[in-house]
Design an enzyme around this catalytic site. Sequence first.
Site, PDB file in Angstrom:
ATOM      1  N   GLY A 193      17.740  15.154  12.588  1.00  0.00           N
ATOM      2  CA  GLY A 193      17.250  13.795  12.789  1.00  0.00           C
ATOM      3  C   GLY A 193      17.405  13.342  14.218  1.00  0.00           C
TER       4      GLY A 193
ATOM      5  N   LYS B 106       5.433  -3.274   8.241  1.00  0.00           N
ATOM      6  CA  LYS B 106       4.415  -2.281   8.577  1.00  0.00           C
ATOM      7  C   LYS B 106       3.278  -2.964   9.345  1.00  0.00           C
ATOM      8  CE  LYS B 106       2.428   1.286   5.602  1.00  0.00           C
ATOM      9  NZ  LYS B 106       2.540   1.891   4.279  1.00  0.00           N
TER      10      LYS B 106
ATOM     11  N   PHE C  21      -6.317   7.274   4.626  1.00  0.00           N
ATOM     12  CA  PHE C  21      -5.091   6.533   4.313  1.00  0.00           C
ATOM     13  C   PHE C  21      -4.290   7.233   3.225  1.00  0.00           C
ATOM     14  CE2 PHE C  21      -7.397   3.077   6.409  1.00  0.00           C
ATOM     15  CZ  PHE C  21      -6.395   2.547   7.191  1.00  0.00           C
ATOM     16  N   ASP C  22      -4.288   8.561   3.226  1.00  0.00           N
ATOM     17  CA  ASP C  22      -3.425   9.252   2.279  1.00  0.00           C
ATOM     18  C   ASP C  22      -1.980   9.023   2.662  1.00  0.00           C
ATOM     19  OD1 ASP C  22      -4.556  10.843   0.020  1.00  0.00           O
ATOM     20  OD2 ASP C  22      -5.952  11.457   1.593  1.00  0.00           O
ATOM     21  N   ASP C  23      -1.068   9.337   1.739  1.00  0.00           N
ATOM     22  CA  ASP C  23       0.335   9.029   1.957  1.00  0.00           C
ATOM     23  C   ASP C  23       1.016  10.032   2.872  1.00  0.00           C
ATOM     24  OD1 ASP C  23       0.527   6.755   0.038  1.00  0.00           O
ATOM     25  OD2 ASP C  23      -0.244   8.294  -1.277  1.00  0.00           O
TER      26      ASP C  23
ATOM     27  N   CYS D  91       8.738  -2.512   4.008  1.00  0.00           N
ATOM     28  CA  CYS D  91       7.351  -2.175   4.292  1.00  0.00           C
ATOM     29  C   CYS D  91       6.550  -3.406   4.682  1.00  0.00           C
ATOM     30  CB  CYS D  91       6.729  -1.488   3.091  1.00  0.00           C
ATOM     31  SG  CYS D  91       7.447   0.136   2.795  1.00  0.00           S
TER      32      CYS D  91
END
Lengths: 349, 349
Positions: free
Chosen positions: B136, B17, B46-48, B14
């Site tokens: 995927g 990011k 900015f919720d997950d 992360c």
Amino acid sequence: MSIRLTQTVQKGGCAAKVAAKELRKILGGVEFPPAPPELLIDGRHFDDASVHQLTPELALVSTLDFFTPIVDTPRLFGRIAATNALSDVYAMGGRPITALGILAFPIATLSNEVITEVMQGACDALKKAGATLSGGHSIDDDTLKFGLSVSGLVHPAKIWSNQGARPGDVLILTKGLGTGTLTAALKREAVTELEIKEAMDSMTSLNNAIDWLEPLGLTSAIHAATDLTGFGLLGHAMQLGRASGIDLEFRFSQIPILSGALEMIKQGFLTKAHRTNREYVDDSVDWIGSPLSDEARLLLFDPQTSGGLLLAVAPESADAVVNALPFARPIGRVNERALTHQTRIQITQ
Amino acid sequence: MSIRLTQTVQKGGCAAKVAAKELRKILGGVEFPPAPPELLIDGRHFDDASVHQLTPELALVSTLDFFTPIVDTPRLFGRIAATNALSDVYAMGGRPITALGILAFPIATLSNEVITEVMQGACDALKKAGATLSGGHSIDDDTLKFGLSVSGLVHPAKIWSNQGARPGDVLILTKGLGTGTLTAALKREAVTELEIKEAMDSMTSLNNAIDWLEPLGLTSAIHAATDLTGFGLLGHAMQLGRASGIDLEFRFSQIPILSGALEMIKQGFLTKAHRTNREYVDDSVDWIGSPLSDEARLLLFDPQTSGGLLLAVAPESADAVVNALPFARPIGRVNERALTHQTRIQITQ
């Protein structure tokens, strides 16, 4: 904004997709979690998206797709990438509701304005589809990549899938072939975006056949469906044939071809996927009658980006479906299997 | 299989990011499609994950996350990446149902066995979570990247989000801090995977607090939730503070720290995100009392990969929640806003 996006990457679009054979090898060794009965469609038959039943009347369609630039104009790239990702939901008979952005780009060298434009192009496509962008993930990376993970809804009894094609069905294609070779030529500056505008328009056209067919009561005439992407017409046709347990027959003269595509193949604008797609399918193909030129054959292996829907349609409704869908053409038909355990594809002139 | 995955990439996890400030600039110029009333949670706060209501009793939670290797063992990498992606669904109070793989790797140089192992690690995590891998997309790329797009379900009345924290709430964290610096040290061979096994175990632990809290009737005690990833404790805390319109207070001495993390920061194993996270939040932080060491401060900006949940919990239920969740610790509390339009974060010793 004078950057030419296609010059920032080695290969673009669905041509960069990992070949089907390779994928099979990789996934062959994986022990997957048990699939619950609610998972109506998984990856086994190379369907375009998975379908998971939520209630007796509602199923979730999930798909994702992303790739490197295949065109130079950022907004056009974003729109094509989004149209391509949305297509997988439409190919299952569903309608998209929300999408998450998948974004990788070199922060240090690519300007924010380029990314804003890419995102705007995606939002343009989502708006046309009546879906929203609800989030996403972005990382710093060497080359630009963009796509969407899309969620859609479908009634569990009205799913289109790779399975279900029946002998006698008419095969209908909704877009012309040739985006692979044309975008390869664009990258190598043999053509401009304007010169291949037909391909650009095709790649930004939504595969929302459902919106045209439903008002006419024609959705149940679609026995099977898939959209054409990296594996080309014959690759995806073979997957549909295998999943449905049938053979397929295409008439080359009826297959729509994007302007300039055959010429660009002839001039040698090919991708690795032309070769891998041929390797993947060639053994299953019978070329009938007087021989097709090599460029004609290669066109059938051309990796499509945001390609059309290939529909297997009940013969009595085929004309109505062709008339209902912009650009759709009948290009072949479904036959009973000649061999028990194998799908054969006949190509006639 | 002697390849060391972390040596194949420049930056991992992360920490790669895109910084929040950068993202705001990029998205500021985009005209988004109109959001329907069913879209209960979008990207604004900015919720997950996003949440889209499907029926009066069912809402879809959608999220995606992917990154380059932060550990050397392929199976471990896949498991961490999957655990990290699943976490966003848990952070909304939801449960994951299906996931799509996001895979990019150099076909020519990385062996299929490595990819099979990565996929197996992801499947291990999905199995533990009771979710399935339903499809995927994979592309040929210069460096390995892997992640998941996850769909989950939540009752529309039982969503946890960034909004909803109330003055008096106890802030509870479910994992220790320090994965950013520890994996930076791993990449630079200052430590081995075995030496930082605590961090490995932490990153592969599911954030399935819901599974522990629901049987005890404690889910409604969670007023707000987020999971810690690239923006670090203070970055995510600030986003929660802004979304909820409150201030936050953390007691440094109560914050769990992974073994070796402070030492690795002291030795200079930092990522770009340590700096960008600090820039993002520093103006909003008040350091109270005797000064913290610089490594202690940097830990609060440490980018987490597959970090813990930060929960704002009703004070009367805080002890019960801490006791119910493995490893959970109370680390601070929610205060009323001191300034009208700004979230402040106090750090005390």
